[in-house]
Design an enzyme around this catalytic site. Structure first.
Site, PDB file in Angstrom:
ATOM      1  CG  ASP A  30      -9.896  26.136 -55.633  1.00 32.12           C
ATOM      2  OD1 ASP A  30     -11.025  26.377 -56.108  1.00 32.12           O
ATOM      3  OD2 ASP A  30      -9.660  25.187 -54.862  1.00 32.12           O
TER       4      ASP A  30
ATOM      5  CG  PHE B  53     -15.100  25.919 -69.621  1.00 34.20           C
ATOM      6  CD1 PHE B  53     -15.863  25.199 -70.526  1.00 34.20           C
ATOM      7  CD2 PHE B  53     -14.615  27.166 -70.007  1.00 34.20           C
ATOM      8  CE1 PHE B  53     -16.141  25.698 -71.794  1.00 34.20           C
ATOM      9  CE2 PHE B  53     -14.891  27.678 -71.261  1.00 34.20           C
ATOM     10  CZ  PHE B  53     -15.650  26.946 -72.162  1.00 34.20           C
ATOM     11  CB  ALA B  54     -13.339  25.617 -62.958  1.00 31.58           C
TER      12      ALA B  54
ATOM     13  CB  SER C 223     -16.264  16.980 -65.400  1.00 30.97           C
ATOM     14  OG  SER C 223     -15.144  16.233 -65.828  1.00 30.97           O
TER      15      SER C 223
ATOM     16  CB  THR D  32     -14.656  22.086 -57.441  1.00 28.24           C
ATOM     17  OG1 THR D  32     -13.314  22.105 -56.980  1.00 28.24           O
ATOM     18  CG2 THR D  32     -14.706  22.714 -58.834  1.00 28.24           C
TER      19      THR D  32
ATOM     20  CB  THR E  12     -23.995  18.759 -67.434  1.00 28.03           C
ATOM     21  OG1 THR E  12     -24.452  17.473 -67.827  1.00 28.03           O
ATOM     22  CG2 THR E  12     -24.274  18.895 -65.947  1.00 28.03           C
ATOM     23  CG  ASP E  13     -27.312  16.226 -70.990  1.00 31.58           C
ATOM     24  OD1 ASP E  13     -26.406  15.940 -70.170  1.00 31.58           O
ATOM     25  OD2 ASP E  13     -27.515  15.557 -72.019  1.00 31.58           O
ATOM     26  CD  GLU E  14     -24.198  13.612 -66.817  1.00 33.29           C
ATOM     27  OE1 GLU E  14     -24.178  13.053 -65.711  1.00 33.29           O
ATOM     28  OE2 GLU E  14     -23.324  13.446 -67.672  1.00 33.29           O
TER      29      GLU E  14
ATOM     30  CE1 TYR F  11     -20.226  17.143 -63.521  1.00 37.59           C
ATOM     31  CE2 TYR F  11     -21.828  15.779 -64.692  1.00 37.59           C
ATOM     32  CZ  TYR F  11     -20.965  16.867 -64.666  1.00 37.59           C
ATOM     33  OH  TYR F  11     -20.850  17.679 -65.768  1.00 37.59           O
TER      34      TYR F  11
ATOM     35  CE  LYS G 286     -21.577  21.742 -64.140  1.00 37.42           C
ATOM     36  NZ  LYS G 286     -20.448  22.694 -64.343  1.00 37.42           N
TER      37      LYS G 286
ATOM     38  CE  LYS H 285     -15.447  12.636 -67.528  1.00 38.27           C
ATOM     39  NZ  LYS H 285     -15.605  14.030 -67.865  1.00 38.27           N
TER      40      LYS H 285
ATOM     41  NE  ARG I 163     -25.110   9.155 -70.187  1.00 41.13           N
ATOM     42  CZ  ARG I 163     -25.964   8.375 -69.521  1.00 41.13           C
ATOM     43  NH1 ARG I 163     -27.092   7.980 -70.081  1.00 41.13           N
ATOM     44  NH2 ARG I 163     -25.691   7.977 -68.295  1.00 41.13           N
TER      45      ARG I 163
ATOM     46  CG  ASP J 237     -25.566  -0.335 -65.028  1.00 43.14           C
ATOM     47  OD1 ASP J 237     -24.787   0.540 -65.463  1.00 43.14           O
ATOM     48  OD2 ASP J 237     -26.770  -0.377 -65.325  1.00 43.14           O
TER      49      ASP J 237
HETATM   50  P1  NAD Z   1     -12.665  18.287 -67.247  1.00 44.86           P
HETATM   51  O1  NAD Z   1     -12.789  17.453 -66.017  1.00 44.86           O
HETATM   52  O2  NAD Z   1     -11.973  17.725 -68.430  1.00 44.86           O
HETATM   53  O3  NAD Z   1     -11.953  19.670 -66.909  1.00 44.86           O
HETATM   54  C1  NAD Z   1     -12.234  20.412 -65.758  1.00 44.86           C
HETATM   55  C2  NAD Z   1     -11.123  21.434 -65.571  1.00 44.86           C
HETATM   56  O4  NAD Z   1     -11.430  22.211 -64.397  1.00 44.86           O
HETATM   57  C3  NAD Z   1      -9.755  20.795 -65.329  1.00 44.86           C
HETATM   58  O5  NAD Z   1      -8.780  21.466 -66.099  1.00 44.86           O
HETATM   59  C4  NAD Z   1      -9.507  21.005 -63.842  1.00 44.86           C
HETATM   60  O6  NAD Z   1      -8.137  21.127 -63.509  1.00 44.86           O
HETATM   61  C5  NAD Z   1     -10.260  22.296 -63.592  1.00 44.86           C
HETATM   62  N1  NAD Z   1     -10.686  22.461 -62.189  1.00 44.86           N
HETATM   63  C6  NAD Z   1     -11.253  21.519 -61.376  1.00 44.86           C
HETATM   64  N2  NAD Z   1     -11.504  22.062 -60.173  1.00 44.86           N
HETATM   65  C7  NAD Z   1     -11.100  23.360 -60.217  1.00 44.86           C
HETATM   66  C8  NAD Z   1     -11.115  24.425 -59.297  1.00 44.86           C
HETATM   67  N3  NAD Z   1     -11.590  24.250 -58.040  1.00 44.86           N
HETATM   68  N4  NAD Z   1     -10.637  25.633 -59.678  1.00 44.86           N
HETATM   69  C9  NAD Z   1     -10.131  25.810 -60.932  1.00 44.86           C
HETATM   70  N5  NAD Z   1     -10.087  24.828 -61.846  1.00 44.86           N
HETATM   71  C10 NAD Z   1     -10.579  23.624 -61.503  1.00 44.86           C
HETATM   72  O7  NAD Z   1     -14.168  18.711 -67.602  1.00 44.86           O
HETATM   73  P2  NAD Z   1     -14.803  19.026 -69.022  1.00 44.86           P
HETATM   74  O8  NAD Z   1     -15.324  17.773 -69.609  1.00 44.86           O
HETATM   75  O9  NAD Z   1     -13.861  19.874 -69.795  1.00 44.86           O
HETATM   76  O10 NAD Z   1     -16.058  19.883 -68.560  1.00 44.86           O
HETATM   77  C11 NAD Z   1     -15.970  21.314 -68.446  1.00 44.86           C
HETATM   78  C12 NAD Z   1     -17.312  21.842 -67.963  1.00 44.86           C
HETATM   79  O11 NAD Z   1     -18.331  21.465 -68.878  1.00 44.86           O
HETATM   80  C13 NAD Z   1     -17.741  21.295 -66.613  1.00 44.86           C
HETATM   81  O12 NAD Z   1     -18.341  22.329 -65.883  1.00 44.86           O
HETATM   82  C14 NAD Z   1     -18.744  20.201 -66.953  1.00 44.86           C
HETATM   83  O13 NAD Z   1     -19.707  20.061 -65.919  1.00 44.86           O
HETATM   84  C15 NAD Z   1     -19.380  20.780 -68.205  1.00 44.86           C
HETATM   85  N6  NAD Z   1     -19.914  19.797 -69.160  1.00 44.86           N
HETATM   86  C16 NAD Z   1     -19.169  18.733 -69.562  1.00 44.86           C
HETATM   87  C17 NAD Z   1     -19.683  17.845 -70.514  1.00 44.86           C
HETATM   88  C18 NAD Z   1     -18.878  16.672 -71.022  1.00 44.86           C
HETATM   89  O14 NAD Z   1     -19.401  15.849 -71.786  1.00 44.86           O
HETATM   90  N7  NAD Z   1     -17.597  16.563 -70.711  1.00 44.86           N
HETATM   91  C19 NAD Z   1     -20.969  18.036 -71.017  1.00 44.86           C
HETATM   92  C20 NAD Z   1     -21.711  19.148 -70.573  1.00 44.86           C
HETATM   93  C21 NAD Z   1     -21.154  20.017 -69.656  1.00 44.86           C
HETATM   94  P1  TYD Z   2     -19.230   9.044 -69.273  1.00 46.88           P
HETATM   95  O1  TYD Z   2     -18.265   9.278 -70.395  1.00 46.88           O
HETATM   96  O2  TYD Z   2     -18.678   8.771 -67.916  1.00 46.88           O
HETATM   97  O3  TYD Z   2     -20.275  10.252 -69.259  1.00 46.88           O
HETATM   98  P2  TYD Z   2     -21.652  10.451 -68.396  1.00 46.88           P
HETATM   99  O4  TYD Z   2     -21.765   9.410 -67.368  1.00 46.88           O
HETATM  100  O5  TYD Z   2     -21.428  11.807 -67.823  1.00 46.88           O
HETATM  101  O6  TYD Z   2     -22.757  10.386 -69.417  1.00 46.88           O
HETATM  102  O7  TYD Z   2     -20.140   7.809 -69.673  1.00 46.88           O
HETATM  103  C1  TYD Z   2     -20.943   7.843 -70.831  1.00 46.88           C
HETATM  104  C2  TYD Z   2     -21.786   6.591 -70.814  1.00 46.88           C
HETATM  105  O8  TYD Z   2     -20.931   5.456 -70.969  1.00 46.88           O
HETATM  106  C3  TYD Z   2     -22.504   6.383 -69.488  1.00 46.88           C
HETATM  107  O9  TYD Z   2     -23.805   5.845 -69.749  1.00 46.88           O
HETATM  108  C4  TYD Z   2     -21.657   5.368 -68.753  1.00 46.88           C
HETATM  109  C5  TYD Z   2     -21.053   4.547 -69.874  1.00 46.88           C
HETATM  110  N1  TYD Z   2     -19.704   3.984 -69.610  1.00 46.88           N
HETATM  111  C6  TYD Z   2     -19.469   2.609 -69.822  1.00 46.88           C
HETATM  112  O10 TYD Z   2     -20.380   1.847 -70.209  1.00 46.88           O
HETATM  113  N2  TYD Z   2     -18.218   2.132 -69.568  1.00 46.88           N
HETATM  114  C7  TYD Z   2     -17.188   2.919 -69.122  1.00 46.88           C
HETATM  115  O11 TYD Z   2     -16.064   2.417 -68.876  1.00 46.88           O
HETATM  116  C8  TYD Z   2     -17.446   4.333 -68.941  1.00 46.88           C
HETATM  117  C9  TYD Z   2     -16.372   5.252 -68.458  1.00 46.88           C
HETATM  118  C10 TYD Z   2     -18.723   4.809 -69.205  1.00 46.88           C
END
Ligand code: NAD
Ligand code: TYD
Length: 353
Positions: free
Chosen positions: A58, A80-81, A84, A99, A133-135, A159, A163, A198, A223, A289
């Protein structure tokens, strides 16, 4: 030379580690808690490779992090952890606070202790890169300009709020303690090894299984999509040349409404894996929604391009084709991540729709 990567068994972290080791001999120590989202199978090609060590643990375990830092003496930490998934944060925000906020705080403290005692040259060269993230910027109206780094933080989900808090901690550790940090705020990623809860991987997996394709609300939420390997190249670029204490927005200039994404996935599947009886688009189902659903995200990535010359290599069209092809070619990876825990989540999230 060594990097400490956290969360490197998740979607983006694992893509980063695989890309890094394909191009460099620098060792990667990969600290990952292996939550439901962490998958060592993604890193199977690195088995027996002395340049990679996966440590289950962790980021909030200060003793473990300090031991890893002392033992491996990395020149950089890339964080990255995180928890998400927005929908999971709505059902249970506790883990996100633990986390993303407390964990990042403990990680920063352990790293600060290590960094403070480094010899001067190593101290100057050291970097802590925080992946965000941009969120954190909240939601845009239809005609608003895209998020620049100066946009105010207005997170709307548990979330994004967690972040945002982590970004503030990273910033404060730079201003207060001088820790050499960099932060990247990226738009929605897609590509290989994306956990199928996702949007994009869920649609591919459900389409192939003959299940409904659940589109939240009217499907017109926008998005800004970036192919994951372009995010990884942006992180490498910022790590190499980013100015200390700065944040860099990362995006692909690919704004699309969700329904268009789902239709594109269906069209590609119609072409690559046609099904008898018509298009996969007939499986599209509008469902209730998401509460507090952000309407639009869009990233202005001009700072990263102007300062460091970064540009994405993929367009949405090339990236989404590669992604669909990858899922078609890797049914075993998909089958293995669809474990009991995955099925429980799908039941909880979609049963009422
Ligand atoms: P993910 O959920 O796929 O992976 C997260 C990883 O972190 C996993 O392997 C998990 O086991 C590990 N983890 C969780 N809690 C932990 C802890 N306490 N200690 C150590 N490891 C831990 O997420 P992702 O999509 O790969 O995102 C990675 C990073 O990028 C995140 O910080 C997320 O906020 C950021 N991000 C993601 C996106 C996206 O579209 N997925 C976009 C912008 C930024
Ligand atoms: P997601 O992949 O969860 O990313 P984020 O919410 O971080 O942008 O979702 C992307 C977009 O897709 C978001 O507007 C929510 C929508 N969405 C659906 O419409 N149906 C689904 O089953 C999921 C998982 C997401």
């Amino acid at each position: 030379m060594t990097l400490l990567v956290t969360g490197g068994a998740g979607f983006i972290g694992a893509n980063f580690v695989l890309d890094w080791l394909a191009a460099s001999d620098e060792t990667v120590i990969n600290l990952d808690k292996l939550t439901y989202a962490g998958n060592p199978e993604t890193l199977a090609s690195l088995q027996g490779d002395a340049r990679h060590q996966l440590v289950q643990g962790d980021i909030g375990d200060a003793a473990l992090v300090s031991r890893l830092l002392a033992e491996h003496r990395p020149r950089a930490v890339i964080n990255f952890a995180a928890e998400s998934h927005v929908d999971r944060s709505i059902h249970g925000p506790g883990e996100f606070i633990e986390t993303n906020i407390v964990g990042t705080f403990r990680l920063l403290e352990a790293v600060r202790g290590y960094w403070a005692d480094l010899p001067e040259a190593d101290k100057t060269a050291f970097r802590f890169l925080h992946v965000s993230t941009d969120e954190v910027y909240g939601s845009l109206a239809k005609d608003d300009p895209a998020f620049a780094e100066t946009h105010r933080y207005e997170p709307n989900s548990p979330y994004s709020a967690s972040k945002a808090a982590s970004d503030h901690l990273v910033r404060a550790w730079h201003h207060t303690y001088g820790l050499p940090v960099l932060t990247t705020n990226c738009s929605n990623n897609y590509g290989p090894y994306h956990f199928p809860e996702k949007l994009i991987p869920l649609m591919i997996v459900n389409a192939l299984a003959g299940k409904p394709l659940p589109v939240y609300g009217d499907g017109m939420q926008v998005r800004d999509w970036l192919y994951v390997k372009d995010h990884c190249s942006a992180i490498r670029t910022v790590l190499a040349g980013g100015r200390l204490g700065e944040t860099y927005n990362v995006g692909g200039w690919n704004e699309k409404p969700n329904i268009e994404i789902v239709q594109t996935v269906c069209k590609l599947l119609d072409e690559l894996r046609p099904k008898a009886g018509g298009s996969y688009a007939s499986q599209i189902t509008y469902v209730t929604d998401r509460p507090g659903h952000d309407r639009r995200y869009a990233i202005d990535a001009r700072k990263l391009e102007a300062e460091l010359g970064w540009k994405p290599a993929e367009t949405f069209e090339t990236g989404i084709r590669k992604t669909v092809e990858w899922y078609l070619a890797n049914p075993d990876w998909v089958a293995h991540v669809q474990s009991g825990a995955y099925r429980e989540w799908v039941q909880k999230q979609y049963s009422a729709s």
